[in-house]
Design a protein around this motif. Structure first.
Motif, mmCIF file in Angstrom:
data_model
loop_
_atom_site.group_PDB
_atom_site.id
_atom_site.type_symbol
_atom_site.label_atom_id
_atom_site.label_comp_id
_atom_site.label_asym_id
_atom_site.label_seq_id
_atom_site.Cartn_x
_atom_site.Cartn_y
_atom_site.Cartn_z
ATOM 1 N N LYS A 39 -59.441 -13.922 -22.402
ATOM 2 C CA LYS A 39 -58.519 -14.978 -21.992
ATOM 3 C C LYS A 39 -57.329 -14.995 -22.929
ATOM 4 O O LYS A 39 -57.281 -14.272 -23.911
ATOM 5 N N GLY A 40 -56.420 -15.840 -22.601
ATOM 6 C CA GLY A 40 -55.255 -15.982 -23.450
ATOM 7 C C GLY A 40 -54.130 -15.053 -23.086
ATOM 8 O O GLY A 40 -54.104 -14.463 -22.007
ATOM 9 N N LEU A 41 -53.215 -14.957 -23.962
ATOM 10 C CA LEU A 41 -52.024 -14.163 -23.708
ATOM 11 C C LEU A 41 -52.373 -12.694 -23.505
ATOM 12 O O LEU A 41 -53.306 -12.175 -24.100
ATOM 13 N N TRP A 42 -51.565 -12.078 -22.682
ATOM 14 C CA TRP A 42 -51.767 -10.664 -22.388
ATOM 15 C C TRP A 42 -51.075 -9.811 -23.443
ATOM 16 O O TRP A 42 -49.942 -10.069 -23.822
ATOM 17 N N SER A 43 -51.772 -8.800 -23.840
ATOM 18 C CA SER A 43 -51.175 -7.871 -24.796
ATOM 19 C C SER A 43 -50.341 -6.850 -24.038
ATOM 20 O O SER A 43 -50.545 -6.622 -22.836
ATOM 21 N N PRO A 44 -49.400 -6.228 -24.710
ATOM 22 C CA PRO A 44 -48.603 -5.173 -24.061
ATOM 23 C C PRO A 44 -49.479 -4.062 -23.484
ATOM 24 O O PRO A 44 -49.166 -3.497 -22.438
ATOM 25 N N GLU A 45 -50.565 -3.777 -24.159
ATOM 26 C CA GLU A 45 -51.449 -2.722 -23.661
ATOM 27 C C GLU A 45 -52.086 -3.127 -22.335
ATOM 28 O O GLU A 45 -52.212 -2.316 -21.415
ATOM 29 N N GLU A 46 -52.486 -4.373 -22.270
ATOM 30 C CA GLU A 46 -53.076 -4.853 -21.025
ATOM 31 C C GLU A 46 -52.045 -4.837 -19.904
ATOM 32 O O GLU A 46 -52.350 -4.461 -18.769
ATOM 33 N N ASP A 47 -50.867 -5.263 -20.232
ATOM 34 C CA ASP A 47 -49.804 -5.226 -19.235
ATOM 35 C C ASP A 47 -49.604 -3.802 -18.722
ATOM 36 O O ASP A 47 -49.454 -3.568 -17.525
ATOM 37 N N GLU A 48 -49.602 -2.908 -19.640
ATOM 38 C CA GLU A 48 -49.380 -1.509 -19.283
ATOM 39 C C GLU A 48 -50.484 -1.003 -18.358
ATOM 40 O O GLU A 48 -50.225 -0.333 -17.358
#
Length: 305
Positions: A15-24
């Motif tokens: 949960k929580g904010l998305w990391s750039p890696e997750e976005d990618e």
DNA sequence: AATCCGAACAACCGCCACTTA
DNA sequence: GTAAGTGGCGGTTGTTCGGAT
């Protein structure tokens, strides 16, 4: 909607904010395969999120074509007008604002427009809060401009300065893209994610492609009811922008047709997605044929569904 | 310089409608 | 006809930041 590919929900969702890696990961997967079944997507994409979270992230943040930053006076007027008639139907309202999400509209209303409307109501029942004008949105608007500009600053810093504004380059209000095209990072929200600059969908779908898909700038607005037309009449340019949308279908991971939509624009180069597709081995010209043209469909946009 | 407060925004939660087996 | 599952929507909360004190 039952999809055999959908696995049972996994516990331990992040949960929580998305990391750039997750976005990618999410963006890579959707651009390659479409979202298909959201509940199955996280596992396939290698994400430890639930499907809902992925869907929200894609719709509100990663989806190409999204516009971030300042609401133009026309957009504000549209929001206030539609809210007066529709109430808190944010998704309906957002359909009339190309590139805006219901969440963004909702946040903008709750944090800004609501107060303005209330203030206007206090001043006089018959005199609703005047919408910001193109000549200047007033002091509150100014304060907001300096406060909110948003992630587009990062985009401007990381990429072509005009990438953002190209979302609505044709007949768009100047104020609309004030942050998108204008003040670089300094004027925009400093804590914006340093990666993944906002890329307008228009940047990765050439206008020629849009024309081929059937949506032309001069096309009529099928099925636009009078109320809606009246409500958004002040922002006629939005309609014309939407007229450039196209829609194609591709096979989704669950074996169903996933509707992917285009949002056309000038032939501005797709600097980020070109780079992105190069990275994953998809040619930019492939996008139009594979249907990676996601945004809002005409029917969605006009609330015809 | 440190602290407090309000604003802005991203994300989560719960509910509902719809689809399919 | 019913139950299960998914997607979508609206409300709400949590986090972060800038500005004021």
């Amino acid at each position: 909607m039952v999809c055999k590919a959908c696995d049972k929900p996994k516990p331990n969702y992040r949960k929580g904010l998305w990391s750039p890696e997750e976005d990618e990961k999410l963006r890579d997967y959707i651009l390659r395969h479409g979202h298909g079944c959201w509940s199955a997507l996280p596992a396939k994409a290698g994400l430890h999120r639930n499907g809902k979270s992925c869907r929200l992230r894609w719709i509100n943040y990663l989806r190409p074509g999204l516009k971030h930053g300042m609401f133009s006076p026309e957009e504000e007027e549209t929001v206030m007008s539609l809210h007066a008639t529709l109430g808190n139907k944010w998704s309906r309202i957002a359909r009339h604002l190309p590139g805006r999400t219901d969440n963004e509209v909702k946040n903008y209303w709750n944090s800004y427009l609501k107060k303005r409307v209330e203030a206007g109501a206090k001043e006089g029942p018959g005199t609703p809060a005047p919408p910001a004008t193109s000549s200047g949105a007033g002091d509150t608007e100014d304060s907001r401009q300096s406060a909110k500009p948003g992630e587009d600053g990062a985009a401007a810093a990381d990429g072509p300065a005009d990438s953002g504004g190209s979302s609505e380059p044709r007949e768009s209000s100047s104020a609309d893209s004030s942050c998108l095209t204008g003040p670089p990072a300094a004027a925009c929200r400093p804590h914006a994610p340093p990666v993944a600059p906002k890329v307008m969908f228009a940047d990765w779908l050439d206008m020629d492609v849009v024309d081929c898909l059937g949506g032309g700038p001069g096309a009529a607005a099928p099925g636009l009811d009078a109320a809606s037309a009246g409500a958004v009449g002040a922002s006629d340019q939005h309609h014309r922008q939407v007229m450039s949308q196209g829609s194609v279908q591709v096979d989704g991971p669950c074996g169903v047709d996933v509707s992917l939509h285009g949002f056309g624009d000038s032939g501005a180069s797709c600097w980020e997605f070109q780079e992105h597709f190069d990275g994953i081995g998809i040619g930019i010209d492939q996008m139009s044929t594979t249907g990676f043209c996601d945004l809002l469909s005409m029917s969605d946009y006009f609330g015809l569904n």
